[in-house]
Scaffold this motif. Sequence first.
Motif, mmCIF file in Angstrom:
data_model
loop_
_atom_site.group_PDB
_atom_site.id
_atom_site.type_symbol
_atom_site.label_atom_id
_atom_site.label_comp_id
_atom_site.label_asym_id
_atom_site.label_seq_id
_atom_site.Cartn_x
_atom_site.Cartn_y
_atom_site.Cartn_z
ATOM 1 N N ASP A 181 -20.066 -9.883 -20.915
ATOM 2 C CA ASP A 181 -20.220 -11.323 -21.040
ATOM 3 C C ASP A 181 -20.919 -11.829 -19.778
ATOM 4 N N PHE A 182 -21.869 -12.720 -19.920
ATOM 5 C CA PHE A 182 -22.680 -13.198 -18.797
ATOM 6 C C PHE A 182 -22.369 -14.676 -18.581
ATOM 7 N N GLN A 183 -21.912 -15.009 -17.377
ATOM 8 C CA GLN A 183 -21.520 -16.377 -17.064
ATOM 9 C C GLN A 183 -22.096 -16.792 -15.719
ATOM 10 N N THR A 184 -22.251 -18.096 -15.550
ATOM 11 C CA THR A 184 -22.566 -18.663 -14.249
ATOM 12 C C THR A 184 -21.401 -19.554 -13.850
ATOM 13 N N CYS A 185 -20.894 -19.369 -12.637
ATOM 14 C CA CYS A 185 -19.650 -20.000 -12.232
ATOM 15 C C CYS A 185 -19.825 -20.787 -10.941
ATOM 16 N N LYS A 186 -18.939 -21.759 -10.739
ATOM 17 C CA LYS A 186 -18.897 -22.483 -9.465
ATOM 18 C C LYS A 186 -18.014 -21.727 -8.474
ATOM 19 N N VAL A 187 -16.795 -21.460 -8.847
ATOM 20 C CA VAL A 187 -15.804 -20.652 -8.118
ATOM 21 C C VAL A 187 -15.994 -20.699 -6.596
ATOM 22 N N ARG A 188 -15.885 -21.861 -6.050
ATOM 23 C CA ARG A 188 -15.987 -21.989 -4.596
ATOM 24 C C ARG A 188 -14.679 -21.555 -3.949
ATOM 25 N N GLY A 189 -14.758 -20.840 -2.834
ATOM 26 C CA GLY A 189 -13.576 -20.330 -2.145
ATOM 27 C C GLY A 189 -13.320 -18.880 -2.496
ATOM 28 N N ALA A 190 -12.086 -18.414 -2.296
ATOM 29 C CA ALA A 190 -11.716 -17.007 -2.494
ATOM 30 C C ALA A 190 -11.253 -16.772 -3.925
ATOM 31 N N TRP A 191 -11.827 -15.755 -4.572
ATOM 32 C CA TRP A 191 -11.493 -15.425 -5.958
ATOM 33 C C TRP A 191 -11.440 -13.906 -6.126
ATOM 34 N N PRO A 192 -10.451 -13.405 -6.900
ATOM 35 C CA PRO A 192 -10.361 -11.959 -7.146
ATOM 36 C C PRO A 192 -11.277 -11.526 -8.280
ATOM 37 N N LEU A 193 -12.074 -10.513 -8.044
ATOM 38 C CA LEU A 193 -12.873 -9.912 -9.105
ATOM 39 C C LEU A 193 -12.089 -8.836 -9.840
ATOM 40 N N ILE A 194 -11.388 -7.982 -9.083
ATOM 41 C CA ILE A 194 -10.636 -6.855 -9.644
ATOM 42 C C ILE A 194 -9.291 -6.783 -8.941
ATOM 43 N N LYS A 319 -11.637 -11.042 -17.085
ATOM 44 C CA LYS A 319 -11.417 -12.208 -17.942
ATOM 45 C C LYS A 319 -12.508 -13.256 -17.827
ATOM 46 N N GLY A 320 -13.424 -13.094 -16.888
ATOM 47 C CA GLY A 320 -14.434 -14.105 -16.680
ATOM 48 C C GLY A 320 -13.900 -15.256 -15.852
ATOM 49 N N CYS A 321 -14.764 -16.209 -15.567
ATOM 50 C CA CYS A 321 -14.364 -17.370 -14.777
ATOM 51 C C CYS A 321 -13.524 -18.316 -15.621
ATOM 52 N N PRO A 322 -12.589 -19.038 -15.011
ATOM 53 C CA PRO A 322 -11.855 -20.067 -15.762
ATOM 54 C C PRO A 322 -12.832 -21.058 -16.380
ATOM 55 N N THR A 323 -12.458 -21.609 -17.527
ATOM 56 C CA THR A 323 -13.362 -22.488 -18.267
ATOM 57 C C THR A 323 -13.858 -23.651 -17.425
ATOM 58 N N ASN A 324 -12.972 -24.226 -16.614
ATOM 59 C CA ASN A 324 -13.375 -25.389 -15.813
ATOM 60 C C ASN A 324 -14.245 -25.016 -14.622
ATOM 61 N N GLU A 325 -14.447 -23.707 -14.386
ATOM 62 C CA GLU A 325 -15.310 -23.257 -13.296
ATOM 63 C C GLU A 325 -16.664 -22.754 -13.798
ATOM 64 N N ARG A 326 -16.881 -22.793 -15.108
ATOM 65 C CA ARG A 326 -18.136 -22.296 -15.656
ATOM 66 C C ARG A 326 -19.181 -23.417 -15.687
ATOM 67 N N MET A 327 -20.420 -23.026 -15.530
ATOM 68 C CA MET A 327 -21.523 -23.981 -15.541
ATOM 69 C C MET A 327 -22.393 -23.762 -16.771
#
Length: 444
Positions: A181-194, A319-327
């Motif tokens: 799945d291909f997404q573009t995200c805002k996700v500013r700050g620290a976020w876990p990928l794995i 799981k991808g970025c949270p819905t509210n963080e997707r652009m």
Amino acid sequence: MQRPRASRVGELEFCGIPVWAGWMGMGRRDAPFGYRLLGLLSLALWLPAVSCQCRILKCNSEYLSATSGLHVGTEESAEFCIALRAYSQCTRKTARACRGDLAYHSAVHGIEDLMNQHNCSKVGPTQTPARAQPTSLDCMVHSDAPELCNYEKSLQRHAPHPNYTHCGLFGDPHLRTFTDDFQTCKVRGAWPLIDNNYLFVQVTNVAVVPGSSATATSKLTVIFKNFQECVDQKVYQAETDDLPAAFVDGSRNGGEKHGANSLRVLERVAGQHIEIHAKYIGTTIVVRQLGRYLTFAVRLPEEVANSFEDNQGLQLCLKGCPTNERMDWRLPQPRKGGSAAPHSAFTREAATAKCRERLPVDDLYFRSCVFDLLTTGDVNFTLAAYYAFEDVKNLHSNKDKLHIYQRTADHSEGNSAPGRPSLQTLPISHFLLICSLWCCLAHL
């Protein structure tokens, strides 16, 4: 002692390294000397390390390895006492760095109780069989990782062709998940990928330009969790203008264990491109710095990617970025004057031409390149998209899925279904024909 500080997504950070509640090392968990010892070591392995230099998990792992297969009340009790003295010596060496660490203090009290229980002298040999120095023949036979520390070799008998998966993060940032799945995200700050039983990866994203929601990765932390006889716990950390060719402790392999070379950091281009090969879990990680920002790509077995508890938390690669963080990252509409943003030096035509130089296929890597140029004006994002696709070609196991194309629905207007024309798009002759047929049917 420095206090841990909470970050955005619920983890603790200490000395710049994230520590997750409930995070557990991968050491051997079946202690051989009863429920008392099992409870002690299970607690110690479950508790996170809260110091940059505290090596209590290493001491726990060495003790478990040394006492594996021993039985209390037999002639092997002497070896048990040797292992306990070595365990005690290891904790003393790390005492200064482990002040305030609950796992450390639990281990110290447990060692004292066990030595008293089994009449072990505090003075005596501390060299355990598991820590004996290898002979020159051993070095020749085991110059590479043993079968236990080579994922592919250990599976040859049961699953000769394991399934691999890929995840990548680059640019604005754009995320390709394990499920493609291909997404573009805002996700500013620290976020876990794995975040699984073997591996933890976290990125920190910062704003690229003022007044824009565009972000990019400025920091990356990778933790390889302690695993049996193969590797010690290792932490790799990269930041803008600091892409080291070693783990944070200065080593380039998995530590002092027999299979240490099954985990290695390799420098491909100084300050620009490093790779981490973890043979014991069949994993390859690629980290690059392009301009001011980092890119990340990983290839790992599905079995490893899915080895986590149900409550392990958010994982963007899974799981991808949270819905509210997707652009909504479809190409931004140009402003007056032809530029997509006040700070961008590119018109859409110029951005398209620039990206076409390196990305000739009109897939999502090409479109992410155009999007980033229009959003930021930073030409280095062209290289980020190009090398992200190069990493996909090297790491993705299914060559038929290298390119990802934008869905037809993204180009459609309104609520019209993909490929189904609306009445407004029909030619006038077709429209008149439909009206004539409708009138005929009405008079039947």
